[in-house]
Motif scaffolding. Structure first.
Motif, PDB file in Angstrom:
ATOM      1  N   UNK A 207       0.829  -1.205   0.000  1.00 11.60           N
ATOM      2  CA  UNK A 207       0.000   0.000   0.000  1.00 11.60           C
ATOM      3  C   UNK A 207       0.864   1.256   0.000  1.00 11.60           C
ATOM      4  N   UNK A 208       1.942   1.247   0.792  1.00  7.61           N
ATOM      5  CA  UNK A 208       2.827   2.419   0.829  1.00  7.61           C
ATOM      6  C   UNK A 208       3.625   2.542  -0.475  1.00  7.61           C
ATOM      7  N   UNK A 209       4.028   1.399  -1.062  1.00  7.33           N
ATOM      8  CA  UNK A 209       4.725   1.434  -2.346  1.00  7.33           C
ATOM      9  C   UNK A 209       3.853   2.085  -3.403  1.00  7.33           C
ATOM     10  N   UNK A 210       2.580   1.766  -3.378  1.00  4.56           N
ATOM     11  CA  UNK A 210       1.676   2.290  -4.393  1.00  4.56           C
ATOM     12  C   UNK A 210       1.596   3.815  -4.339  1.00  4.56           C
ATOM     13  N   UNK A 211       1.565   4.355  -3.125  1.00  2.00           N
ATOM     14  CA  UNK A 211       1.544   5.818  -2.982  1.00  2.00           C
ATOM     15  C   UNK A 211       2.796   6.430  -3.584  1.00  2.00           C
ATOM     16  N   UNK A 212       3.939   5.783  -3.350  1.00  2.00           N
ATOM     17  CA  UNK A 212       5.194   6.274  -3.917  1.00  2.00           C
ATOM     18  C   UNK A 212       5.160   6.183  -5.443  1.00  2.00           C
ATOM     19  N   UNK A 213       4.624   5.090  -5.957  1.00  2.00           N
ATOM     20  CA  UNK A 213       4.622   4.838  -7.399  1.00  2.00           C
ATOM     21  C   UNK A 213       3.848   5.883  -8.192  1.00  2.00           C
ATOM     22  N   UNK A 214       2.924   6.566  -7.540  1.00  2.00           N
ATOM     23  CA  UNK A 214       2.124   7.576  -8.240  1.00  2.00           C
ATOM     24  C   UNK A 214       2.962   8.744  -8.737  1.00  2.00           C
ATOM     25  N   UNK A 215       4.190   8.888  -8.211  1.00  2.00           N
ATOM     26  CA  UNK A 215       5.033   9.988  -8.672  1.00  2.00           C
ATOM     27  C   UNK A 215       5.407   9.823 -10.144  1.00  2.00           C
ATOM     28  N   UNK A 216       5.388   8.585 -10.653  1.00  2.00           N
ATOM     29  CA  UNK A 216       5.735   8.384 -12.062  1.00  2.00           C
ATOM     30  C   UNK A 216       4.697   9.020 -12.977  1.00  2.00           C
ATOM     31  N   UNK A 217       3.434   8.724 -12.757  1.00  2.00           N
ATOM     32  CA  UNK A 217       2.395   9.299 -13.616  1.00  2.00           C
ATOM     33  C   UNK A 217       2.275  10.806 -13.390  1.00  2.00           C
ATOM     34  N   UNK A 218       2.503  11.258 -12.149  1.00  2.00           N
ATOM     35  CA  UNK A 218       2.456  12.699 -11.898  1.00  2.00           C
ATOM     36  C   UNK A 218       3.582  13.423 -12.637  1.00  2.00           C
TER      37      UNK A 218
END
Length: 315
Positions: free
Chosen positions: A205-216
């Motif tokens: 769950x925490x990894x997913x929050x971090x991963x959103x920086x790619x699309x942003x």
């Protein structure tokens, strides 16, 4: 094929073929030779479902291939870790109106073991993803070529998310004269912008929050498309540096046919691509961009050109 045929795909369970003979028999039983193929390694998600629906809309019949290709996995990549969800995959295939699912084992695709002859991706296979995964694209092109021959499809659909793969398949089809149209389908994203990928199942769950920086980062870069390459790169980089838990492998703005960095004066279509490791998972994402006044984000690229960056305009 009528509009009614497209609007109301069959929900009959697809024929499953696991051998070459079974595929040949199932293929011969189709009433039309107008066939589209969608190639996957299984663990289907909504992105694959979109490919299958698009295939169903443009061809009389659809073949889905599910094959976990060992040639695409390097010595540091765990093939056994890849998710296997065949029953769920079949439900998606049935809902999308797939006619045939070809799900062979490695000994069917490579009857003599590790193939002595492979298709080389050439220099375009040694950069970006190829630099991090040596030999990956040779293995990918080898199996794509085999599956194109075995399925006899007229069209093959691939997602824009794997932009380098898509480019190399187009080049192979053109250079070796495969009688098939390669169709690009826009990247499918989750509601928060994360590109759909089978690898997302590895994210906490925490990894997913971090991963959103790619699309942003991609969105921020695309928003600056009108101001040129430097503005695009700077805006995307600013988002990524704010997330220290994303270990960035590369962030590039390159020509879509050569994968060369575009110069500051460049105007036209370009690929903004990023790769990063989040936790234990390596993720990739990209967006096509039209660079220059009036430019912005694109869904997919226009038909590929001759593969060269245009000369700098006269001052």
């Amino acid at each position: 094929m009528t509009e009614a045929d497209v609007a109301q795909p069959s929900t009959t369970t697809p024929v499953v073929a696991s051998t070459r003979d079974e595929l040949r028999a199932a293929r011969a039983a189709l009433p039309s030779t107008d066939v589209a193929v969608v190639m996957t390694m299984g663990a289907l998600h909504e992105g694959h479902a979109e490919l299958l629906r698009d295939a169903r809309g443009m061809a009389d019949h659809v073949i889905l291939t599910i094959f976990l290709n060992p040639l695409q996995f390097g010595p540091k990549e765990d093939l056994s870790r890849y998710p296997r969800t065949f029953d769920d995959d079949m439900r998606i295939a049935t809902a999308a109106g797939v006619d045939i699912v070809f799900a062979p084992t490695p000994d069917v695709v490579y009857p003599d073991g590790d193939p002595g002859v492979r298709i080389s991706a050439g220099p375009l296979g040694d950069v970006l993803e190829g630099k991090s995964r040596p030999g990956h694209f040779d293995g990918m092109l080898t199996v794509v070529a085999k599956l194109l021959h075995l399925t006899g499809a007229r069209r093959a659909l691939f997602g824009q998310k794997d932009a380098q793969q898509l480019l190399l398949i187009r080049r192979m089809v053109r250079d070796i004269d495969f009688p098939v149209d390669v169709v690009s389908v826009p990247t499918v994203r989750e509601h928060d912008g994360l590109a759909l990928s089978s690898r997302n199942t590895y994210l906490t769950e925490s990894d997913r929050e971090v991963a959103l920086c790619l699309s942003r980062a991609l969105t921020a870069g695309a928003d600056q498309a009108a101001y040129g390459p430097s503005a695009i790169r700077r805006a995307a980089r600013e988002i990524l540096v704010e997330e220290p838990l994303a270990l960035v492998d590369y962030l590039v703005l390159v020509h879509p046919s050569t994968l060369q960095d575009v110069p500051e004066w460049y105007r036209g279509e370009a690929l903004l691509a990023v790769a990063a490791r989040v936790g234990t998972t390596r993720l990739i994402d990209n967006t096509p961009i039209l660079v220059g006044p009036g430019g912005g984000r694109l869904d997919v690229f226009s038909q590929p050109d001759n593969g060269s960056i245009p000369a700098r305009p006269a001052s």
